[in-house]
Design an enzyme around this catalytic site. Structure first.
Site, PDB file in Angstrom:
ATOM      1  N   LYS A 194      35.352  25.147  36.885  1.00  0.00           N
ATOM      2  CA  LYS A 194      36.683  25.398  37.449  1.00  0.00           C
ATOM      3  C   LYS A 194      36.590  25.933  38.881  1.00  0.00           C
ATOM      4  O   LYS A 194      37.283  25.463  39.772  1.00  0.00           O
ATOM      5  CB  LYS A 194      37.468  26.405  36.591  1.00  0.00           C
ATOM      6  CG  LYS A 194      37.749  25.934  35.168  1.00  0.00           C
ATOM      7  CD  LYS A 194      38.638  26.912  34.410  1.00  0.00           C
ATOM      8  CE  LYS A 194      38.036  28.279  34.196  1.00  0.00           C
ATOM      9  NZ  LYS A 194      36.852  28.316  33.296  1.00  0.00           N
ATOM     10  N   ARG A 205      45.185  32.633  30.483  1.00  0.00           N
ATOM     11  CA  ARG A 205      44.160  32.494  29.446  1.00  0.00           C
ATOM     12  C   ARG A 205      44.737  32.746  28.062  1.00  0.00           C
ATOM     13  O   ARG A 205      44.006  32.646  27.073  1.00  0.00           O
ATOM     14  CB  ARG A 205      43.039  33.489  29.693  1.00  0.00           C
ATOM     15  CG  ARG A 205      41.809  32.874  30.389  1.00  0.00           C
ATOM     16  CD  ARG A 205      40.851  34.019  30.634  1.00  0.00           C
ATOM     17  NE  ARG A 205      39.476  33.668  30.775  1.00  0.00           N
ATOM     18  CZ  ARG A 205      38.867  33.528  31.952  1.00  0.00           C
ATOM     19  NH1 ARG A 205      39.528  33.600  33.068  1.00  0.00           N
ATOM     20  NH2 ARG A 205      37.564  33.288  32.002  1.00  0.00           N
ATOM     21  N   ARG A 228      23.504  29.759  36.967  1.00  0.00           N
ATOM     22  CA  ARG A 228      24.373  30.039  38.120  1.00  0.00           C
ATOM     23  C   ARG A 228      23.900  31.249  38.925  1.00  0.00           C
ATOM     24  O   ARG A 228      23.461  32.240  38.355  1.00  0.00           O
ATOM     25  CB  ARG A 228      25.809  30.346  37.654  1.00  0.00           C
ATOM     26  CG  ARG A 228      26.452  29.263  36.868  1.00  0.00           C
ATOM     27  CD  ARG A 228      27.960  29.349  36.905  1.00  0.00           C
ATOM     28  NE  ARG A 228      28.530  30.472  36.200  1.00  0.00           N
ATOM     29  CZ  ARG A 228      29.775  30.473  35.732  1.00  0.00           C
ATOM     30  NH1 ARG A 228      30.562  29.411  35.906  1.00  0.00           N
ATOM     31  NH2 ARG A 228      30.254  31.522  35.112  1.00  0.00           N
ATOM     32  N   ARG A 271      25.988  36.863  37.931  1.00  0.00           N
ATOM     33  CA  ARG A 271      27.029  37.642  37.290  1.00  0.00           C
ATOM     34  C   ARG A 271      26.471  38.334  36.046  1.00  0.00           C
ATOM     35  O   ARG A 271      25.754  37.708  35.275  1.00  0.00           O
ATOM     36  CB  ARG A 271      28.178  36.715  36.869  1.00  0.00           C
ATOM     37  CG  ARG A 271      29.132  36.411  37.989  1.00  0.00           C
ATOM     38  CD  ARG A 271      30.106  35.322  37.628  1.00  0.00           C
ATOM     39  NE  ARG A 271      30.786  35.527  36.339  1.00  0.00           N
ATOM     40  CZ  ARG A 271      31.811  34.791  35.925  1.00  0.00           C
ATOM     41  NH1 ARG A 271      32.278  33.815  36.711  1.00  0.00           N
ATOM     42  NH2 ARG A 271      32.367  35.006  34.767  1.00  0.00           N
ATOM     43  N   ARG A 316      32.510  34.806  25.275  1.00  0.00           N
ATOM     44  CA  ARG A 316      33.501  34.208  26.187  1.00  0.00           C
ATOM     45  C   ARG A 316      33.976  32.856  25.651  1.00  0.00           C
ATOM     46  O   ARG A 316      35.156  32.516  25.756  1.00  0.00           O
ATOM     47  CB  ARG A 316      32.885  34.054  27.591  1.00  0.00           C
ATOM     48  CG  ARG A 316      32.719  35.409  28.291  1.00  0.00           C
ATOM     49  CD  ARG A 316      31.741  35.358  29.441  1.00  0.00           C
ATOM     50  NE  ARG A 316      32.193  34.520  30.531  1.00  0.00           N
ATOM     51  CZ  ARG A 316      31.380  34.043  31.485  1.00  0.00           C
ATOM     52  NH1 ARG A 316      30.086  34.316  31.471  1.00  0.00           N
ATOM     53  NH2 ARG A 316      31.866  33.298  32.433  1.00  0.00           N
TER      54      ARG A 316
HETATM   55  P1  AMP Z   1      35.911  34.088  34.993  1.00  0.00           P
HETATM   56  O1  AMP Z   1      35.296  34.401  36.317  1.00  0.00           O
HETATM   57  O2  AMP Z   1      37.170  33.300  35.085  1.00  0.00           O
HETATM   58  O3  AMP Z   1      34.921  33.506  34.005  1.00  0.00           O
HETATM   59  O4  AMP Z   1      36.359  35.516  34.385  1.00  0.00           O
HETATM   60  C1  AMP Z   1      35.408  36.525  34.092  1.00  0.00           C
HETATM   61  C2  AMP Z   1      35.997  37.535  33.120  1.00  0.00           C
HETATM   62  O5  AMP Z   1      37.145  38.156  33.696  1.00  0.00           O
HETATM   63  C3  AMP Z   1      36.481  36.962  31.799  1.00  0.00           C
HETATM   64  O6  AMP Z   1      35.435  36.812  30.845  1.00  0.00           O
HETATM   65  C4  AMP Z   1      37.505  38.035  31.364  1.00  0.00           C
HETATM   66  O7  AMP Z   1      36.869  39.185  30.863  1.00  0.00           O
HETATM   67  C5  AMP Z   1      38.147  38.399  32.698  1.00  0.00           C
HETATM   68  N1  AMP Z   1      39.333  37.548  33.020  1.00  0.00           N
HETATM   69  C6  AMP Z   1      39.470  36.671  34.063  1.00  0.00           C
HETATM   70  N2  AMP Z   1      40.680  36.095  34.053  1.00  0.00           N
HETATM   71  C7  AMP Z   1      41.335  36.603  32.970  1.00  0.00           C
HETATM   72  C8  AMP Z   1      42.626  36.390  32.393  1.00  0.00           C
HETATM   73  N3  AMP Z   1      43.494  35.503  32.933  1.00  0.00           N
HETATM   74  N4  AMP Z   1      42.945  37.092  31.284  1.00  0.00           N
HETATM   75  C9  AMP Z   1      42.090  37.984  30.730  1.00  0.00           C
HETATM   76  N5  AMP Z   1      40.853  38.233  31.205  1.00  0.00           N
HETATM   77  C10 AMP Z   1      40.478  37.545  32.318  1.00  0.00           C
END
Ligand code: AMP
Length: 218
Positions: free
Chosen positions: A13, A88, A127, A161, A172
């Site tokens: 994404k 989400r 990554r 990360r 996740r």
């Molecule tokens: P990402 O970088 O999109 O994979 O997000 C990393 C982490 O941030 C996720 O595993 C969640 O813990 C948190 N996170 C990001 N976006 C959201 C969202 N829209 N709702 C809830 N948690 C989020």
């Protein structure tokens, strides 16, 4: 044009949002990046989010909705945005619909990036990103041109990360299937869902994404 990219962690994404940002002149809004910045700054939101993110769970809806509401209202989003990582949950999607309706905007397309779970662990565990400018790479699929040197800024420090490890990725993925996948029927019913096969290489997927955006524009 306002878009959502929907897909499991590791679907690409962020990478594809950056490509569309350049080709379509849209702003990428990554809630994951916003939360990581909040954690790094030690803000109140960062303190709430840090342990939740490290465990691979979702940050509460009210925190996320407030965060995106403030960001979407900024003037750089007037030409259009690409949401990467939000919504989400169905509750987040409903709040987003309300928010857009109140400001006379709408979603043009929700693009599902479909990837089998089996390849996600490899994608995620390889990554890494430049510690200076944040440019994203992958050990196998997108290495730097010169080993150890960032293509974009010449930086030589890289980081991974903390939640990109096998155990957290499993949590996740489970969160994605349980809480985020119900968004597929939600947006299908609105008639704006498009699905792209995101199993191919970055350039092929980028071409399919541009096609999907073009079809949504038509
Ligand atoms: P990402 O970088 O999109 O994979 O997000 C990393 C982490 O941030 C996720 O595993 C969640 O813990 C948190 N996170 C990001 N976006 C959201 C969202 N829209 N709702 C809830 N948690 C989020």
């Amino acid at each position: 044009m306002n878009l959502i990219l929907l897909g499991p962690p590791g679907a690409g994404k962020g990478t594809q949002a950056q490509r569309l940002e350049e080709s379509e002149g849209l702003v990428q809004l990554s809630t994951g990046d916003m939360l990581r910045a909040a954690v790094a700054s030690g803000s109140e939101i960062g303190r709430i989010a840090k342990p939740i993110m490290e465990a691979g769970n979702l940050v509460p809806d009210d925190v996320m909705v407030t965060m995106i509401e403030q960001r979407i209202d900024r003037s750089d989003c007037a030409n259009g945005f690409i949401l990467d990582g939000f919504p989400r949950t169905v509750a987040q999607a409903e709040s987003l619909d309300d928010m857009l309706r109140r400001t006379g905007r709408r979603l043009d397309a929700v693009i599902e990036m479909a990837v089998d779970d089996g390849i996600l662990i490899e994608r995620i565990s390889g990554r890494f990103a430049c510690a200076d400018c944040g440019a994203g790479y992958h050990r196998r699929f997108r290495p730097t041109a010169v080993e150890g040197v960032c293509d974009r800024c010449g930086g030589t420090e890289f980081r991974q990360r903390p939640d990109d490890n096998e155990e957290t990725v499993k949590t996740r993925l489970a969160a994605y299937h349980a809480q985020t996948e119900p968004l597929l029927p939600y947006y299908r019913e609105q008639g704006i869902l498009r699905s792209v096969d995101a199993m191919a290489g970055i350039d092929d997927v980028a071409a399919r994404m541009r096609e999907a955006v073009g079809a949504a524009r038509a």
